[in-house]
Design a protein around this motif. Structure first.
Motif, mmCIF file in Angstrom:
data_model
loop_
_atom_site.group_PDB
_atom_site.id
_atom_site.type_symbol
_atom_site.label_atom_id
_atom_site.label_comp_id
_atom_site.label_asym_id
_atom_site.label_seq_id
_atom_site.Cartn_x
_atom_site.Cartn_y
_atom_site.Cartn_z
ATOM 1 N N THR A 187 13.348 53.612 -14.799
ATOM 2 C CA THR A 187 13.674 54.468 -14.287
ATOM 3 C C THR A 187 15.002 55.491 -15.288
ATOM 4 N N THR A 188 14.874 56.235 -15.352
ATOM 5 C CA THR A 188 16.271 56.727 -15.740
ATOM 6 C C THR A 188 16.935 58.236 -14.923
ATOM 7 N N ALA A 189 17.320 59.105 -15.318
ATOM 8 C CA ALA A 189 18.036 59.574 -14.701
ATOM 9 C C ALA A 189 18.735 60.130 -15.840
ATOM 10 N N LEU A 190 19.409 62.274 -14.936
ATOM 11 C CA LEU A 190 19.784 62.759 -16.157
ATOM 12 C C LEU A 190 21.757 63.184 -15.937
ATOM 13 N N LEU A 191 22.206 62.589 -16.707
ATOM 14 C CA LEU A 191 23.491 63.008 -16.677
ATOM 15 C C LEU A 191 24.135 64.537 -17.291
ATOM 16 N N ALA A 192 25.203 65.705 -16.985
ATOM 17 C CA ALA A 192 24.710 66.497 -16.913
ATOM 18 C C ALA A 192 26.657 66.912 -17.170
ATOM 19 N N SER A 193 27.304 67.141 -17.870
ATOM 20 C CA SER A 193 29.074 66.726 -17.281
ATOM 21 C C SER A 193 29.120 68.027 -18.276
ATOM 22 N N LYS A 194 30.662 68.880 -18.189
ATOM 23 C CA LYS A 194 30.996 69.901 -17.991
ATOM 24 C C LYS A 194 31.628 70.353 -19.674
ATOM 25 N N GLU A 195 31.798 69.058 -18.844
ATOM 26 C CA GLU A 195 33.246 68.537 -20.090
ATOM 27 C C GLU A 195 32.934 66.821 -20.790
ATOM 28 N N TYR A 196 32.872 65.737 -19.638
ATOM 29 C CA TYR A 196 32.808 65.071 -20.832
ATOM 30 C C TYR A 196 31.972 64.309 -21.269
ATOM 31 N N HIS A 197 32.000 63.378 -21.882
ATOM 32 C CA HIS A 197 30.736 62.623 -23.010
ATOM 33 C C HIS A 197 30.393 61.223 -22.308
ATOM 34 N N PRO A 198 29.356 60.321 -22.284
ATOM 35 C CA PRO A 198 29.251 59.920 -20.768
ATOM 36 C C PRO A 198 29.869 58.299 -21.886
ATOM 37 N N THR A 199 29.777 58.224 -23.749
ATOM 38 C CA THR A 199 29.785 57.538 -24.038
ATOM 39 C C THR A 199 31.150 57.242 -24.920
ATOM 40 N N ALA A 200 31.951 58.996 -24.880
ATOM 41 C CA ALA A 200 32.602 58.588 -25.796
ATOM 42 C C ALA A 200 33.423 58.654 -25.231
ATOM 43 N N ASP A 201 33.463 59.128 -23.768
ATOM 44 C CA ASP A 201 34.651 59.726 -22.541
ATOM 45 C C ASP A 201 34.879 58.370 -21.312
ATOM 46 N N ILE A 202 34.129 56.786 -21.972
ATOM 47 C CA ILE A 202 34.143 56.047 -20.495
ATOM 48 C C ILE A 202 35.302 55.354 -20.385
ATOM 49 N N ASN A 203 35.689 55.465 -19.124
ATOM 50 C CA ASN A 203 37.099 55.026 -18.660
ATOM 51 C C ASN A 203 37.053 53.330 -18.765
ATOM 52 N N LEU A 204 36.880 52.556 -19.956
ATOM 53 C CA LEU A 204 36.446 51.117 -19.669
ATOM 54 C C LEU A 204 37.475 50.338 -18.340
ATOM 55 N N GLN A 205 38.376 51.134 -18.160
ATOM 56 C CA GLN A 205 39.576 50.188 -17.653
ATOM 57 C C GLN A 205 38.991 50.443 -15.890
ATOM 58 N N ARG A 206 38.514 51.736 -15.706
ATOM 59 C CA ARG A 206 37.556 51.752 -14.857
ATOM 60 C C ARG A 206 36.571 51.051 -14.040
ATOM 61 N N ALA A 207 35.356 50.736 -14.779
ATOM 62 C CA ALA A 207 34.446 50.723 -15.192
ATOM 63 C C ALA A 207 34.840 48.989 -15.573
ATOM 64 N N ASP A 208 35.530 48.294 -15.724
ATOM 65 C CA ASP A 208 35.728 47.027 -15.510
ATOM 66 C C ASP A 208 36.965 46.248 -14.632
ATOM 67 N N MET A 209 37.396 47.421 -13.722
ATOM 68 C CA MET A 209 38.171 46.428 -12.641
ATOM 69 C C MET A 209 36.675 46.774 -11.013
ATOM 70 N N ILE A 210 35.540 47.003 -11.609
ATOM 71 C CA ILE A 210 34.506 47.694 -9.955
ATOM 72 C C ILE A 210 34.608 45.613 -9.310
ATOM 73 N N ASP A 211 35.195 45.366 -8.375
ATOM 74 C CA ASP A 211 34.687 44.586 -8.291
ATOM 75 C C ASP A 211 33.390 44.344 -7.244
ATOM 76 N N GLY A 212 32.847 43.491 -7.533
ATOM 77 C CA GLY A 212 31.003 42.587 -6.382
ATOM 78 C C GLY A 212 30.011 43.227 -6.980
ATOM 79 N N LEU A 213 29.812 43.987 -8.755
ATOM 80 C CA LEU A 213 28.801 44.660 -8.767
ATOM 81 C C LEU A 213 27.968 43.310 -9.613
ATOM 82 N N SER A 214 26.703 43.881 -9.119
ATOM 83 C CA SER A 214 26.299 42.712 -9.446
ATOM 84 C C SER A 214 25.465 43.255 -10.515
#
Length: 181
Positions: free
Chosen positions: A127-154
């Motif tokens: 399936t797909t979802a829609l991301l709507a943002s007032k400011e941040y672009h989901p591929t240009a503004d990804i917070n890599l540190q936050r994304a890599d620091m989440i524990d226990g993801l499958s």
């Protein structure tokens, strides 16, 4: 399909796109898995409301960095969500299959009145979802540190995040001028 994929992608994509995902609103009548995923971001204050326009309309203005919605999509809802989101807020919502072109064009046009960026993304479960943002672009503004620091993801990780936004040419052509990226 594995239901953990849906919850991880609905929560972590917007939360890792937002510069500061501290205040999160989940609109769902079955928010347990979404809430569990949001709790992985220890700094987040998560509020859950049911899929009721009355509940959403009673929320305070400019209160949320991220809204994750499983509620139906209409102009009244989007108006309230625009109001409760902060000036740089993000919304993720369910939507019809990208094959339902006219329905999605209508939905994306409604969102376009409130958001600078509107992009569909693959959940990973078909399936797909829609991301709507007032400011941040989901591929240009990804917070890599936050994304890599989440524990226990499958499923979710910092490689899956930008890849989820890749769409075939037939989708790009069909939604040209409607998807705002």
């Amino acid at each position: 399909m594995r239901d953990f994929i849906y919850a991880e992608m609905m929560v972590h994509v917007p939360m890792c796109t937002s510069k500061e995902a501290k205040d999160v609103l989940i609109i769902s009548d079955n928010a347990q898995k979404l809430s569990q995923e949001a709790a992985r971001h220890g700094e987040a204050n998560v509020k859950v409301v049911g899929c009721s326009l009355n509940e959403v309309s009673s929320l305070d203005d400019d209160n949320y960095d991220v809204v994750i919605s499983e509620m139906g999509n209409d102009a009244a809802l989007f108006s309230h969500l625009n109001r409760v989101l902060k000036k740089d807020g993000l919304l993720v919502t369910k939507h019809p299959s990208l094959e339902s072109v006219e329905e999605n064009k209508s939905l994306m046009s409604m969102l376009g009145k409130f958001f600078k960026i509107i992009m569909p993304y693959n959940i990973g479960d078909g399936t797909t979802a829609l991301l709507a943002s007032k400011e941040y672009h989901p591929t240009a503004d990804i917070n890599l540190q936050r994304a890599d620091m989440i524990d226990g993801l499958s499923y979710y990780n910092s490689d899956i995040h930008p890849a989820a936004f890749a769409m075939g040419n037939y989708i790009r052509k069909e939604y040209l001028g409607i998807i705002k990226n």
